[in-house]
Design a protein around this motif. Structure first.
Motif, mmCIF file in Angstrom:
data_model
loop_
_atom_site.group_PDB
_atom_site.id
_atom_site.type_symbol
_atom_site.label_atom_id
_atom_site.label_comp_id
_atom_site.label_asym_id
_atom_site.label_seq_id
_atom_site.Cartn_x
_atom_site.Cartn_y
_atom_site.Cartn_z
ATOM 1 N N ASP A 151 0.829 -1.209 0.000
ATOM 2 C CA ASP A 151 0.000 0.000 0.000
ATOM 3 C C ASP A 151 0.866 1.263 0.000
ATOM 4 O O ASP A 151 0.563 2.229 -0.693
ATOM 5 N N GLU A 190 -5.765 4.437 -4.108
ATOM 6 C CA GLU A 190 -5.201 4.556 -2.755
ATOM 7 C C GLU A 190 -5.542 5.883 -2.087
ATOM 8 O O GLU A 190 -5.112 6.127 -0.963
ATOM 9 N N ASP A 227 2.389 1.602 -3.494
ATOM 10 C CA ASP A 227 1.357 2.072 -4.428
ATOM 11 C C ASP A 227 1.109 3.569 -4.246
ATOM 12 O O ASP A 227 1.009 4.319 -5.221
ATOM 13 N N LYS A 228 1.001 3.994 -3.005
ATOM 14 C CA LYS A 228 0.675 5.396 -2.737
ATOM 15 C C LYS A 228 1.843 6.315 -3.113
ATOM 16 O O LYS A 228 1.634 7.375 -3.709
#
Length: 188
Positions: A9, A105, A12-13
């Motif tokens: 995560d 996200e 991705d962010k």
């Protein structure tokens, strides 16, 4: 100190944030990208008590720096390989997106903060951003000073340290945000 591993995560962010910043600002140098990433975390914590990325930042000469992202933007890109590529233009590492921005996200507040950072800092040079993150009483400045390395960094006698910046220091004055931050850190 143990190795810091970023979650999928977080990757991705960070990757999509760099894409967004690059699309909106234009040419994005490695140093400017690293500074804007830090500024997003700092401003998010100040605003709500919740980090934007929840990265760990070290006190370096041009820091605060997320060492993991620095390494990824400095050598063969591995963590962010699905998002960006690095090119060199006149000795400056430039970050370019290789895919379209994906907002999965991101909350509306996240997009608002990205746009605020672009508006406030997008036209600043990397050097301006280093100066901003090193301002007196900033987390970088206070951590370096408290650990007796500020003068060594400023005189360029050392380039980096293993000192982690306590991002909670941004909200020491706000009990509600301290609780929110503490709860967030415990659950992530």
């Amino acid at each position: 100190m143990s190795y810091i591993k970023l979650s999928n995560d977080q990757i991705d962010k960070v990757g999509n944030s760099i894409i967004y910043l690059s699309e909106k600002i234009g040419e994005l140098s490695k140093t400017k990208a690293l500074k804007l990433i830090y500024i997003l975390d700092e401003l998010s914590i100040k605003k709500s008590g919740i980090p934007f990325f929840n990265l760990k930042y070290k006190v370096w000469k041009f820091g605060p720096v997320s060492e993991e992202i620095f390494i990824d933007l400095s050598s063969e890109t591995t963590l962010l390989k699905n998002y960006i590529e690095r090119t060199s233009e006149e000795g400056v590492t430039v970050i370019k997106p290789i895919v379209e921005f994906n907002d999965d996200e991101f909350s509306d507040n996240d997009i608002d903060l990205l746009n605020f950072v672009i508006e406030q800092f997008g036209d600043k040079t990397a050097k301006d951003l280093v100066y901003y993150t090193h301002r007196k009483n900033s987390p970088w400045h206070n951590t370096a000073k408290e650990n007796s390395v500020l003068e060594l960094l400023e005189k360029e006698e050392i380039n980096n340290t293993e000192l982690l910046i306590d991002m909670a220091s941004l909200i020491n004055h706000d009990e509600r945000k301290k609780v929110v931050y503490s709860d967030f850190i415990e659950s992530n």
